[in-house]
Write a protein that holds these residues in place. Structure first.
Motif, PDB file in Angstrom:
ATOM      1  N   HIS A  26       0.839  -1.200   0.000  1.00 53.00           N
ATOM      2  CA  HIS A  26       0.000   0.000   0.000  1.00 53.00           C
ATOM      3  C   HIS A  26       0.877   1.253   0.000  1.00 53.00           C
ATOM      4  O   HIS A  26       0.662   2.187  -0.789  1.00 53.00           O
ATOM      5  N   MET A  69      -8.137   1.205   4.668  1.00 52.56           N
ATOM      6  CA  MET A  69      -9.379   0.424   4.550  1.00 52.56           C
ATOM      7  C   MET A  69      -9.725  -0.212   5.907  1.00 52.56           C
ATOM      8  O   MET A  69      -9.174  -1.254   6.257  1.00 52.56           O
ATOM      9  N   TYR A  87     -10.731 -10.448   4.079  1.00 54.69           N
ATOM     10  CA  TYR A  87     -10.452  -9.001   4.108  1.00 54.69           C
ATOM     11  C   TYR A  87      -9.121  -8.708   3.385  1.00 54.69           C
ATOM     12  O   TYR A  87      -9.024  -7.764   2.588  1.00 54.69           O
ATOM     13  N   TYR A  91      -8.597  -6.450   0.206  1.00 55.69           N
ATOM     14  CA  TYR A  91      -7.678  -5.298   0.318  1.00 55.69           C
ATOM     15  C   TYR A  91      -6.752  -5.245  -0.896  1.00 55.69           C
ATOM     16  O   TYR A  91      -6.606  -4.195  -1.528  1.00 55.69           O
ATOM     17  N   THR A  94      -8.775  -4.199  -3.893  1.00 56.80           N
ATOM     18  CA  THR A  94      -9.225  -2.805  -3.837  1.00 56.80           C
ATOM     19  C   THR A  94      -8.111  -1.847  -4.248  1.00 56.80           C
ATOM     20  O   THR A  94      -8.331  -0.886  -4.972  1.00 56.80           O
TER      21      THR A  94
END
Ligand SMILES: Cc1cc2nc3c(=O)[nH]c(=O)nc-3n(C[C@H](O)[C@H](O)[C@H](O)COP(=O)(O)OP(=O)(O)OC[C@H]3O[C@@H](n4cnc5c(N)ncnc54)[C@H](O)[C@@H]3O)c2cc1C
Length: 359
Positions: A26, A69, A87, A91, A94
């Motif tokens: 990220h 998130m 999740y 993630y 996304t």
């Protein structure tokens, strides 16, 4: 071997696509880096999916989200391990993180100032490498484990899924950390159960929604900001945390006693195929579950950055004396919480700011 079959020349290669590798991804994405995440498992989230069936987190959902998130649902609830796995998969999708699954890096070395990672005849080159392979890669078993009689079913906690894997008869759970306590309570519902070892303390309140509201915020603060390698109390706590089980959080000794679990001292060896406790072999044990933790497993990394105990020599994830090499998600890498969801996300943010842009 192919040279960089798909991604071309990378700025940064992240090895391991669990929560730590994804959080790092990220931040790298936000910085506009050319990076790739390689993960050994077939599917994102599998490290969690592979744990025992009834496992629930002890950290509440409000602390389980990765950067950008929040974890969905009630913040005071405790997600199941499959909810965490899903999740993580969502993630990665996304944020469109570049993850190659099913790739186990077998060797990492330096060549002309760059890193080369190899897996099954393929190779990837990068200026920087972040090792985020988790601190549960290799089960730690006592040397005498193979001497148990073949008639005894033996499993490490990483292999345990549910009581259906066990034979009829007594279960000996070795080790009284959180895994040992939770597994002992579960198997005690179907099997007579003995647990060997002493807990390293207990959370002084009942775990649950009230704890999530009032007590776990304090535990989180201590684990992230007080017990760190930058504080005297953290430096004192680190060696103990690395060699002893964490305090029991959800399942306490009194819960085990109430469920009829017997307590015995440490298992010290094996005699005539039976586990030895307090100098004598224990009779009538049909199953042994080793809840004895994990050890480091970095034998595939060639740059010599490890201490005598096999742990990377690093500060906040930056490897000592080996430019461009970084570690994330290690037990007490910087703080007591470094190997948890909140800890690895905080450490990823710091580390991403330290990774040089590779030419
Ligand atoms: C039983 C249990 C319960 C836990 N409960 C909690 C909790 O409630 N809350 C909390 O915050 N933390 C908890 N933790 C601690 C921690 O959050 C987890 O261990 C978490 O999975 C660590 O994430 P990670 O990304 O560092 O490592 P992992 O999740 O282990 O991911 C590492 C990834 O690296 C990959 N990999 C390994 N070697 C290679 C290689 N050579 N090449 C390519 N890929 C590789 C693996 O396939 C894996 O997908 C728990 C741990 C355990 C064991």
């Amino acid at each position: 071997m192919n040279t960089n079959p798909s991604p071309g020349t990378l700025d940064t290669l992240v090895i391991g696509g669990g929560q730590a590798g994804l959080a790092m991804g990220h931040y790298l994405k936000r910085q506009g880096r050319r990076f790739l995440i390689l993960d050994a498992n077939p599917r994102i989230g599998d490290a969690w999916r592979q744990r025992w069936d009834t496992l629930r987190l002890f950290t509440p959902a409000k602390y389980d989200g990765l950067p950008g998130m929040p974890f969905p649902g009630d913040g005071l609830s405790f997600p199941t391990k499959d909810e965490v796995a899903d999740y993580l998969e969502t993630y990665a999708a996304t944020f469109d993180l570049p993850v190659l699954s099913g790739i186990r890096v077998e060797r990492l070395w330096r060549e002309q100032g760059r890193y080369v990672a190899a897996s099954d005849g393929r190779r990837w080159e990068a200026g920087n490498v972040v090792v985020a392979t988790g601190c549960t890669q290799a089960p730690r078993l006592p040397d005498f484990a193979p001497d148990l009689a073949p008639s005894i079913v033996q499993l490490h906690s990483s292999e345990y899924r549910n009581p259906g894997q066990l034979r009829d008869g007594r279960v000996l759970v070795v080790g009284l950390g959180n895994s040992g306590a939770e597994i002992a309570l579960e198997v005690s519902r179907t099997h007579p159960t003995v647990v060997a070892g002493k807990p390293g303390g207990e959370l002084p309140v009942r775990h649950g929604r009230n704890a999530a509201r009032f007590v776990l915020p304090v535990v989180r603060f201590l684990g992230l900001y007080v017990l760190t390698l930058d504080t005297p109390i953290g430096r004192k706590a680190a060696p103990h945390k690395l060699t002893h089980a964490d305090p029991l959080i959800r399942t306490k000794s009194k819960d085990l006693a109430a469920a009829g679990v017997e307590f015995v001292p440490r298992v010290t060896g094996v005699q005539d195929g039976r586990p030895v406790v307090a100098g004598s072999p224990l009779d009538d044990v049909s199953n042994v579950i080793w809840c004895t933790g994990y050890r480091e497993s970095f034998d595939w990394i060639e740059p010599q950055v490890f201490d005598g105990g096999g742990r990377p020599r690093q500060h906040r994830g930056v490897a000592a004396d080996v430019p461009g090499l970084f570690f994330l998600g290690e037990e007490f890498m910087f703080a007591a919480a470094s190997a948890t969801l909140p800890g690895s996300c905080r450490d990823a943010k710091y580390l991403a700011s330290k990774i040089p842009v590779a030419s």
